[in-house]
Every structure is written in C-alpha cells, then in structure tokens.
Design a protein around this motif. Structure first.
Motif, short mmCIF file in Angstrom:
data_model
loop_
_atom_site.label_atom_id
_atom_site.label_comp_id
_atom_site.label_asym_id
_atom_site.label_seq_id
_atom_site.Cartn_x
_atom_site.Cartn_y
_atom_site.Cartn_z
N GLN A 203 0.82 -1.22 0.00
CA GLN A 203 0.00 0.00 0.00
C GLN A 203 0.86 1.26 0.00
O GLN A 203 0.49 2.26 -0.60
CB GLN A 203 -0.94 -0.02 1.22
N SER B 218 4.12 4.75 -8.70
CA SER B 218 3.69 6.06 -9.19
C SER B 218 4.87 6.87 -9.71
O SER B 218 4.73 7.63 -10.67
CB SER B 218 2.87 6.83 -8.14
N LEU C 294 -2.05 7.25 -9.75
CA LEU C 294 -2.80 6.36 -8.85
C LEU C 294 -4.28 6.35 -9.24
O LEU C 294 -4.94 5.32 -9.21
CB LEU C 294 -2.63 6.80 -7.40
N ARG C 295 -4.75 7.52 -9.66
CA ARG C 295 -6.16 7.62 -10.04
C ARG C 295 -6.43 6.82 -11.32
O ARG C 295 -7.54 6.35 -11.54
CB ARG C 295 -6.49 9.11 -10.26
N ALA D 68 -2.99 10.90 -2.23
CA ALA D 68 -2.27 9.71 -2.71
C ALA D 68 -2.46 8.55 -1.74
O ALA D 68 -2.65 7.40 -2.15
CB ALA D 68 -0.79 10.02 -2.89
N MET E 197 3.48 0.97 -3.97
CA MET E 197 2.63 1.85 -4.78
C MET E 197 3.30 3.20 -5.04
O MET E 197 3.11 3.82 -6.08
CB MET E 197 1.27 2.06 -4.10
N GLN E 198 4.13 3.64 -4.08
CA GLN E 198 4.87 4.88 -4.30
C GLN E 198 5.88 4.70 -5.43
O GLN E 198 6.04 5.57 -6.28
CB GLN E 198 5.62 5.27 -3.02
N ILE F 166 -4.98 3.97 -12.15
CA ILE F 166 -4.79 2.52 -12.01
C ILE F 166 -6.17 1.85 -11.96
O ILE F 166 -7.06 2.30 -11.24
CB ILE F 166 -3.98 2.18 -10.74
N ASN G 85 4.23 11.86 1.40
CA ASN G 85 2.92 11.49 0.84
C ASN G 85 1.86 12.53 1.13
O ASN G 85 1.76 13.02 2.24
CB ASN G 85 2.45 10.18 1.48
N LYS H 223 1.88 12.25 -9.29
CA LYS H 223 1.81 10.93 -8.65
C LYS H 223 0.34 10.55 -8.38
O LYS H 223 -0.07 9.41 -8.59
CB LYS H 223 2.60 10.94 -7.34
N LEU I 198 -5.97 7.25 -2.31
CA LEU I 198 -6.11 6.56 -3.60
C LEU I 198 -5.50 5.17 -3.53
O LEU I 198 -6.04 4.21 -4.08
CB LEU I 198 -5.42 7.37 -4.70
N SER I 199 -4.37 5.08 -2.84
CA SER I 199 -3.72 3.79 -2.73
C SER I 199 -4.59 2.83 -1.91
O SER I 199 -4.75 1.66 -2.28
CB SER I 199 -2.35 3.99 -2.10
#
Ligand SMILES: NC(=O)c1ccc[n+]([C@@H]2O[C@H](COP(=O)([O-])OP(=O)(O)OC[C@H]3O[C@@H](n4cnc5c(N)ncnc54)[C@H](OP(=O)(O)O)[C@@H]3O)[C@@H](O)[C@H]2O)c1
Length: 492
Positions: free
Chosen positions: A240, A248, A271-272, A442, A244-245, A274, A438, A267, A445-446
């Motif tokens: 998570q 992005s 994520l949006r 973000a 995921m970072q 995906i 972060n 970033k 979203l994750s």
C-alpha cells in the motif's frame, strides 16, 4: 524537534542516528534540540546516554567521536516522561520548548515526529491541538510541522478518519507523511534518470515497454514483530505504501517543476488511473502466500505460524504478487507486476523495465525469441545502482548473441555510500520541502485500490492462501501467475 515514542526502536535505530549525521555534516543549526517523549521513565542524562550508545552502534562511531557526541549534539537532547494520550505532559512540553527557545536559541520552529504505535496518532494530534502547540508561535517567522510515520491507516476508512483528525488540527502544508522508501537515493535518482536524460523519456511508454516489475524482497522473517505483523500483513506493510509509491514514480507524467505540488499532483494522477480490481476478480490479479519452514543464511528457520506471537492457524500473508494496469495513453495494456515477501532468498529491491522484443531479427539461426529483450534494472537496495541489459555479439567466427550489462553503481561512481533515507527526509522536512512525502489524496487513492483485495482475502480466509519454503523465491503459484502471461519474474 519533539519525538513521540522516543523510547522505541525507530528513534534509536533511525531517527537519532540520522539527526546526528546531519549535525556532523553541519546541516543543523548549533542550537538544534531534541525532546524525546515516552512512557518509560528516563532522566535527560540517561536518555542522552542511551542515544549515544544507539548512534555509536548504528553509525559505528570511533571512541573519540562518542566523546564529541556527548559534548556537542548530546547536550541538545532532553527527555519528557509521560503518557501522551493525557493532557498533562503537554504543559510540561510547552514550558520546555519555550525554555529551549530562550536558552539554546531555537527561535520557535517546531517539528513534531509521531513514532508511537499508530493507534496513538489521533490522540497525540488532538492533544497537540488542545495544548495550542499545532500552530506556529509567530506565523510571520516560525513554522510548526508534524511528521507522521507509517502505517497511515489500515484501510480506506481508517485512513480517512486519521486524515480528518489531522486536518482538524493541522493544515495540509504542515503535514509530512513519511515513507522512507522515497528518501532512498535510487528512488530519487529514478526521477533524475527519467527527467534529466533525453534518451529514456521518449521510449518510456507502451510502444517500447513490454511490462514493468517492482520487487521488494526481504530475507528476514517477522523477527519479534509477530503481533504487529498479524494485524498488518504484507499488503499493508509494504504494498500500500512503498511499492505503490515506487509504481507512481515509474509511471507518472513529467511534472512541470520539481516542486512538491507539481510532483505530488502527477503521482496522484497515476494512482487515479490505475484500474481497480473488483472483489470478485481478485484471484486473477493477486496471489498471496505465507512462508513455511525452510533455511535462511544456512540456518533452519521456523514457519511463519511457528513465530512468536503468531496464531498457529494464521492466514496472514507474508508474500503477495499483483498485476495492475494503468488506464491512460502512456500505459494502456502494459502490465505492472508487483511482488514483495518476507523470508525470500535474499534482500533485494528492484524496479525492472522490460522493453519489447525486436520485431524482426536479421541474424541467421538466431530467432528473436532467443534473444533477451532489453532490460533496465533500477536497484534500490542493497547495492544501489542502475543497469541496462542489451545484446552483444560474443567473440568468435560465428554470430552468437549474448546479453551483456552496462552498470552504474552508486558506490563505485561516487565513492561514498549514500546516506540512509531518514537523513534526506528529515532535512527536507526542516527545509519545508514536501516533495518526497505522501499527500493525503495519494494515501487514500492507494487504499482505494487495496480495499477490494483486503476484503476478498478476508472473506476467503485460508482458501487460496499458498505456502512457500522460507529462503526461496516465493510460491509456485506466483510463478504460474506471471507465466500465464508468457512472462517470468526477473532474477534479483
Ligand atoms: N521500527 C521500524 O523500523 C519502523 C519502520 C517504519 C515505521 N515504523 C513506525 O514507527 C512507529 C514506531 O515504531 P517503533 O518500532 O519504534 O515502535 P516501538 O519500539 O514499539 O515504540 C513505540 C514507542 O511509543 C511509545 N508510546 C506508546 N504509547 C505511548 C503513550 N500513550 N504515551 C507515550 N508514549 C507512548 C512507547 O513508549 P514506552 O515503550 O516507553 O511505553 C515507545 O517509545 C510505528 O508507527 C511504526 O509503524 C517503524
């Protein structure tokens, strides 16, 4: 700087050694002061001695530097004993902060660092607000910031709840959600590689890239963190946030500037984009597994279920692999394979960009399927560097094509090993640069992407949980998972 949870592991292993490193590099002002807070009682001197030992151990200081620590940086360390879910200790803290402003010339800037278990984050934030410590003393010349450790929530709802508490007390521009992966040199270098070089960006898309793999492998088991891990599991602990970072950063569009807002906007956009995995299709896109007993560094090691403070019938995952798609023009139909696990064959984190095969091969007797496609490997740890695999002719009278590698290693090129991530991030935070931290959107979203997976795994319980021998590269199911797409995991 005020550290909540200063009697804990993170403070002595990472935070204080990083601060001392910064002070030794003359990147901190001479009056810089640390107030450690915890429930375990210490006097200032006891806490200084404990920090001195920790710094000496983690930075491997020679004896003479230990003395320098005691007479220099160590003098700026203080300790407050108390239960920080209660209001009383904050009055003492306020008085001490004001005293230090006066005596050590700290001038009113305040950095709060939450290094307690996450269940104490909300109460500490509220108490800081109630004590009037969340706002700068004099906004025209002072700042007050807060660093929040991971995990930031354990699902979307709890992350939103925590965000609500944070934003009731602090403004978003005061909040630094730390993910130490983002402070690693190679991770930052990923942005330099992509955006300070002309050759990569034009081919950084679906026309040239076949797929991307992001692997974060650890050889350690859960050690003494069984109870934490039972609550978290691998997805919450690694995917998570860290993985995921990384995804992005690999996939984002070029930001217009290297300023925090521009980078974090891009970033968040990735994520949006995906594609969410619906609950009913999770097994098609995700594999989860747990380690059984095996060998690590030549020694027999127990199964996860036999570790201390782990349930004997636990279904917590210690390994997971995923396939995600990013629905935008750059990445349509390019799979991003993510995997991470504990008790794997070795400790290695790597991003592998695999390019497409050549469309046609002109060399007789060497069909293109026999030629390894180009691979750009970004090694994040332990040997930070970047390597590019390409094909070359092996010497000799016949046309034999072999893969060769161009290698960049941080240590060899720059002669010094890079600082650990905490130095970079702590300094950035004091300088007010949130680029590598972060942002609220973000994080949420994750979690939105993780929630259906967690829901399905919870529903399934033991059903679908695979097992792998400790010290191997994970379960056979993960190999089958990627093989079904005609691909294989990169060797790390
Ligand atoms: N350790 C790591 O490598 C690591 C890495 C990444 C993120 N993190 C995160 O960093 C945070 C701290 O981790 P850690 O490993 O240092 O945990 P830890 O060793 O368990 O330490 C927790 C600290 O919080 C203090 N604390 C707990 N409740 C308190 C209260 N009500 N009032 C005052 N102090 C309180 C404890 O004080 P007493 O023991 O004195 O009661 C202790 O100092 C966690 O959120 C963790 O997820 C840790």
């Amino acid at each position: 700087m005020v550290i909540f949870g200063a009697s804990g592991d993170l403070t002595e292993r990472k935070i204080v050694p990083a601060l001392y490193y910064l002070s030794r590099e003359r990147l901190l002002p001479p009056g810089f002061s640390v107030i450690g807070c915890g429930r375990t009682p210490f006097t200032d001197d006891q806490f200084r001695a404990k920090m001195q030992e920790a710094v000496a151990e983690h930075l491997q200081l020679p004896a003479e530097e230990k003395a320098a620590f005691a007479s220099g940086f160590g003098k700026g360390i203080f300790y407050l004993t108390g239960d920080f879910s209660q209001a009383a200790p904050y009055e003492q803290m306020k008085a001490l902060l004001d005293r230090l402003d006066h005596e050590r010339g700290t001038c009113g800037n305040r950095l709060f660092y939450l290094a307690t278990p996450p269940s104490f984050f909300p109460v500490t934030i509220r108490q800081l607000g109630a004590a009037g410590l969340a706002r700068p003393k004099d906004p025209s010349c002072n700042w007050t910031r807060i660093v929040i450790e991971k995990p930031f929530g354990r699902d979307l709802t709890s992350a939103r709840d925590l965000d609500q508490t944070v934003t009731e007390v602090f403004n978003e521009n005061q909040v630094y959600r730390i993910d130490h992966y983002l402070g690693k040199e190679t991770v930052q270098n990923l942005l330099v590689l992509r955006f300070a070089n002309g050759v990569f960006e034009p081919i950084w898309n679906r026309r040239y890239i076949d797929h991307v793999q992001i692997s974060v492998a650890e050889d350690l088991g859960v050690e003494n963190r069984g109870s934490y891990y039972e609550e978290a599991g691998l997805l919450r602990d690694m995917i998570q946030n860290h993985v995921m970072q990384l995804l992005s950063l690999v996939a984002m569009e070029p930001p217009a500037t290297f300023l925090a807002t521009a980078v974090r906007d891009e970033k968040a956009k990735v994520l949006r984009a995906i594609r969410a995995i619906p609950v009913e299709r999770v097994p098609e896109f995700a594999v989860r597994a747990q380690y059984a007993e095996g060998f690590a560094r030549g020694l027999k090691v127990p199964a996860y279920r036999a570790e201390p403070k782990v349930a004997r019938d636990s279904v917590t995952e210690t390994y997971a692999a995923f396939k995600f798609y990013i629905d935008n023009w750059r990445w349509a139909d390019v799979p991003f394979y993510l995997r991470s696990g504990k008790r794997l064959a070795k400790r290695a984190s790597e991003i592998s960009i695999q390019f497409r095969r050549v469309p046609h091969l002109l060399f007789r007797d060497t069909p293109s399927e026999q030629i390894d496609p180009n691979l750009l490997a970004i090694h994040i740890q332990p040997d930070e560097g970047i390597s590019l695999r390409f094909s070359a002719k092996a010497p000799g009278p016949t046309m034999q094509i072999r893969p060769v590698v161009m290698d960049f290693r941080y240590g060899e090129s720059f002669g010094a090993s890079p600082p650990t991530a905490y130095e970079t991030l702590l300094l950035d935070c004091m300088l007010g640069d949130a680029t590598l931290f972060n942002r609220e959107d973000a994080v949420e979203l994750s979690w939105e992407l993780m929630d259906p997976i967690l829901t399905r795994w919870k529903e399934d319980g033991a059903k679908g949980l695979a097992f792998y021998e400790a010290g191997t590269w994970g379960p056979a199911e993960a190999d089958k998972f990627i093989k079904a797409d005609g691909r294989r995991w990169q060797r790390l």
